[in-house]
Design an enzyme around this catalytic site. Sequence first.
Site, PDB file in Angstrom:
ATOM      1  N   LYS A  34     -52.486  27.884  62.188  1.00 17.48           N
ATOM      2  CA  LYS A  34     -51.882  27.794  63.374  1.00 17.48           C
ATOM      3  C   LYS A  34     -50.180  28.250  62.802  1.00 17.48           C
ATOM      4  O   LYS A  34     -49.720  28.594  61.566  1.00 17.48           O
ATOM      5  CB  LYS A  34     -51.721  26.135  63.109  1.00 17.48           C
ATOM      6  CG  LYS A  34     -51.832  25.673  61.657  1.00 17.48           C
ATOM      7  CD  LYS A  34     -52.005  23.896  62.480  1.00 17.48           C
ATOM      8  CE  LYS A  34     -51.701  23.048  60.702  1.00 17.48           C
ATOM      9  NZ  LYS A  34     -51.773  21.580  60.697  1.00 17.48           N
ATOM     10  N   ARG A 130     -52.024   8.918  64.056  1.00 19.46           N
ATOM     11  CA  ARG A 130     -51.256   9.762  64.461  1.00 19.46           C
ATOM     12  C   ARG A 130     -51.771   9.831  65.685  1.00 19.46           C
ATOM     13  O   ARG A 130     -51.004   9.832  66.513  1.00 19.46           O
ATOM     14  CB  ARG A 130     -50.844  11.058  63.629  1.00 19.46           C
ATOM     15  CG  ARG A 130     -50.014  11.951  63.928  1.00 19.46           C
ATOM     16  CD  ARG A 130     -49.695  13.106  62.970  1.00 19.46           C
ATOM     17  NE  ARG A 130     -50.613  14.022  63.075  1.00 19.46           N
ATOM     18  CZ  ARG A 130     -51.383  14.693  61.773  1.00 19.46           C
ATOM     19  NH1 ARG A 130     -50.055  15.210  61.486  1.00 19.46           N
ATOM     20  NH2 ARG A 130     -52.602  15.531  61.747  1.00 19.46           N
ATOM     21  N   TYR A 251     -19.595  28.830  49.334  1.00 18.60           N
ATOM     22  CA  TYR A 251     -18.946  28.366  50.509  1.00 18.60           C
ATOM     23  C   TYR A 251     -18.931  25.999  49.230  1.00 18.60           C
ATOM     24  O   TYR A 251     -19.960  25.712  48.149  1.00 18.60           O
ATOM     25  CB  TYR A 251     -19.913  27.124  51.029  1.00 18.60           C
ATOM     26  CG  TYR A 251     -20.174  28.347  52.785  1.00 18.60           C
ATOM     27  CD1 TYR A 251     -19.003  28.518  53.155  1.00 18.60           C
ATOM     28  CD2 TYR A 251     -21.336  29.787  52.332  1.00 18.60           C
ATOM     29  CE1 TYR A 251     -18.314  29.445  54.058  1.00 18.60           C
ATOM     30  CE2 TYR A 251     -20.950  30.164  53.777  1.00 18.60           C
ATOM     31  CZ  TYR A 251     -19.867  30.404  54.495  1.00 18.60           C
ATOM     32  OH  TYR A 251     -19.631  30.971  55.094  1.00 18.60           O
ATOM     33  N   MET A 299     -25.910  32.070  54.845  1.00 19.00           N
ATOM     34  CA  MET A 299     -27.113  32.255  56.110  1.00 19.00           C
ATOM     35  C   MET A 299     -27.611  33.615  55.699  1.00 19.00           C
ATOM     36  O   MET A 299     -28.699  33.290  55.880  1.00 19.00           O
ATOM     37  CB  MET A 299     -26.283  32.167  57.585  1.00 19.00           C
ATOM     38  CG  MET A 299     -27.068  31.944  58.504  1.00 19.00           C
ATOM     39  SD  MET A 299     -26.041  32.689  60.189  1.00 19.00           S
ATOM     40  CE  MET A 299     -25.256  30.647  60.445  1.00 19.00           C
TER      41      MET A 299
END
Length: 353
Positions: A34, A130, A251, A299
Amino acid sequence: MSRPALAQLDLAALRANYAHAKAAHGGKVAATLKANAYGHGAVECAQALAGVADAFAVAFVQEAMALREADIQQPILVLEGAFGMGDVELAQRHGLWLVVHQEEQLCMLESLRGGARVQAWLKIDTGMHRAGVAPHEARALWQRLADCGQVAGTTLMTHLASADEPDNPATQRQLAVFEAATRGLPGPRSIANSAGVLGWKGAHQDWARPGIMLYGADPRGTPSDVLQPVMQLTSEVFAERWIAAGEALGYGGSFIAERLTRVGLVALGYADGYPRAAHTGTPVAVDGRASRIIGRVAMDMLTVDLTDLPEAGAGSQVELWGRQVSVNTVAAAAGTIAYELLCNVKRVRREYQ
Ligand SMILES: *Cc1c(COP(=O)(O)O)cnc(C)c1O
């Protein structure tokens, strides 16, 4: 030259990990593919395992159809089952096995009038709460499947919530609930995910459904010495500079150099799937030597410490995870799990070997 960010996928390692799962569990093993094979490429992984895998497992019917379109012939188990009659009809036509985890999905099978017979996997909720039918309903629902003209057979299954924790008593409780709910019912059984294969003999039944271990990551979070990493995520240093003691980097200025520091700028960032939460100190390997992330991951790029690696510089290879730096270690440093890191890899070039 193009941007050097690269995911290399070692399909021989995938096959070795599948063989390890098969040996550890016995019986049959459905390779879980998956989420694009946890970021490794579902079609490529299915092709690599086509000669050995007993079946494949995916989350939903469209993931299964992508494998059928690539001419994958094995049975494919659909772990979330059908979302509607369109899914059931595709399952009939393409030999997909459907998990039935709620009565609505059973009703869909009961409404069929003709077409091929479908293999059902009845999922029992033994404590995870679940998906799955209640243990006390399992017998009646199993009987309805047995009476259903378009159902070819039923496998009994459950899913373990805490098998990655070796001392958690919840797993033994789940195994006991499963045993009681299915006692006397004929047909194959399936319990184990990777953690069940690796750590719980009582979960070893007719079928296993491992995912993460096939990609070389141990679900218990510690780097494995038997599983082989399939993905090596690398890029290169493409610029370097010195910053003086006391200067801030990146940053937020979250890293302040404690000494004269040589910074390597690496062409890979959180848009490629490297976790922004990996803070200063997260290990990397630069030309095969241990180093660390310094400053915040951006990024498109991140920064590493080259101060103690005088030979390293522009053009040096940086492994973010692979055989030198375990994806489990990076996940722990970022406060997440290897699953999330692997299935988030994107935008980088991919090479299969
Ligand atoms: C994802 C999934 C698996 C595989 O789990 P791993 O922890 O990756 O081995 C097995 N069974 C079900 C029902 C799943 O959803």
